[in-house]
Write a protein that holds these residues in place. Sequence first.
Motif, short mmCIF file in Angstrom:
data_model
loop_
_atom_site.label_atom_id
_atom_site.label_comp_id
_atom_site.label_asym_id
_atom_site.label_seq_id
_atom_site.Cartn_x
_atom_site.Cartn_y
_atom_site.Cartn_z
N ASP A 156 0.88 -1.17 0.00
CA ASP A 156 0.00 0.00 0.00
C ASP A 156 0.92 1.22 0.00
O ASP A 156 1.33 1.71 1.04
N VAL A 157 1.28 1.68 -1.18
CA VAL A 157 2.27 2.75 -1.32
C VAL A 157 1.66 4.05 -1.84
O VAL A 157 2.37 4.91 -2.38
N GLY A 158 0.38 4.21 -1.66
CA GLY A 158 -0.26 5.47 -2.01
C GLY A 158 -0.41 5.72 -3.49
O GLY A 158 -0.48 6.87 -3.91
N GLY A 159 -0.43 4.66 -4.30
CA GLY A 159 -0.64 4.84 -5.73
C GLY A 159 0.62 5.05 -6.56
O GLY A 159 0.55 5.08 -7.77
N VAL A 160 1.78 5.20 -5.93
CA VAL A 160 3.01 5.39 -6.71
C VAL A 160 3.52 4.04 -7.22
O VAL A 160 3.15 2.99 -6.69
N ILE A 161 4.35 4.07 -8.22
CA ILE A 161 4.99 2.86 -8.71
C ILE A 161 6.16 2.55 -7.78
O ILE A 161 7.05 3.38 -7.60
N PHE A 162 6.16 1.35 -7.17
CA PHE A 162 7.23 0.97 -6.25
C PHE A 162 7.83 -0.35 -6.73
O PHE A 162 7.16 -1.37 -6.75
N SER A 163 9.08 -0.32 -7.13
CA SER A 163 9.78 -1.52 -7.57
C SER A 163 10.55 -2.12 -6.40
O SER A 163 11.28 -1.41 -5.72
N PRO A 164 10.41 -3.43 -6.16
CA PRO A 164 11.15 -4.05 -5.07
C PRO A 164 12.64 -4.25 -5.38
O PRO A 164 13.41 -4.61 -4.51
N ILE A 165 13.03 -4.02 -6.63
CA ILE A 165 14.44 -4.17 -7.03
C ILE A 165 14.91 -2.88 -7.67
O ILE A 165 14.20 -2.26 -8.45
N GLY A 166 16.12 -2.46 -7.30
CA GLY A 166 16.68 -1.24 -7.86
C GLY A 166 18.10 -1.46 -8.38
O GLY A 166 18.78 -2.39 -7.98
N LEU A 167 18.52 -0.57 -9.24
CA LEU A 167 19.86 -0.60 -9.84
C LEU A 167 20.47 0.78 -9.71
O LEU A 167 19.80 1.79 -9.93
N ASN A 168 21.73 0.82 -9.37
CA ASN A 168 22.42 2.08 -9.12
C ASN A 168 23.77 2.07 -9.85
O ASN A 168 24.54 1.13 -9.70
N LEU A 169 24.05 3.10 -10.63
CA LEU A 169 25.35 3.26 -11.29
C LEU A 169 25.85 4.66 -10.93
O LEU A 169 25.07 5.62 -10.95
N GLY A 170 27.14 4.77 -10.65
CA GLY A 170 27.65 6.07 -10.29
C GLY A 170 29.14 6.22 -10.50
O GLY A 170 29.83 5.28 -10.88
N ILE A 171 29.61 7.41 -10.21
CA ILE A 171 31.04 7.74 -10.28
C ILE A 171 31.51 8.07 -8.87
O ILE A 171 30.92 8.92 -8.19
N SER A 172 32.57 7.42 -8.45
CA SER A 172 33.15 7.67 -7.13
C SER A 172 34.25 8.73 -7.23
O SER A 172 34.99 8.78 -8.21
N PHE A 173 34.34 9.55 -6.21
CA PHE A 173 35.40 10.55 -6.17
C PHE A 173 35.81 10.82 -4.74
O PHE A 173 35.18 10.47 -3.81
#
Length: 173
Positions: A156-173
């Motif tokens: 029950d997330v208030g109508g938003v799209i909620f994915s149980p899996i996520g992916l993250n890509l980034g640059i470290s500094f």
Amino acid sequence: MARKILLLTAILLIAKTSLFAQTQEEIIAPRPLNSINLNLLGNASLISIDYERQFIIRPTLILSGKLGIGYNEEFMLCIYGECPSPDTYLTIPHHVTGNIGKGKHFFEFGIGGAIINGNTTRPYLLYPIIGYRFLPLKSKKINFRIFGQIPLSGFDVGGVIFSPIGLNLGISF
């Protein structure tokens, strides 16, 4: 006998002054502690941009704190006819996680949340996080993260799209 003891004492004193004791400390290799990330389908966002800071506790234990801004929209399933335009939401995802591992590979666990700004019945979602992280040892290198999460409120997330899996890509500094 006394001569042997005196000779042994002299040898030990000379050896002691010529040997330099070295303290054995665990050396923590410098690694980038900051990153800018693009997050897809996680943290109650379809897409978000995040800043993350890491705090090295030990070489095998790193704490991470993250804050970002993202986009989400209303979940709609239209079978017949045209769908009306979905409501859109501004999200502010954040988390605090622990990361256990060695070198570049870490198991992540922690708690995350997202403030959802818009016409929703759930303006805040809280969720546990578990995942895998690849953290580079040098600056200006890519970091990667795949993670799972389930809101503590159930789906029950208030109508938003909620994915149980996520992916993250980034640059470290």
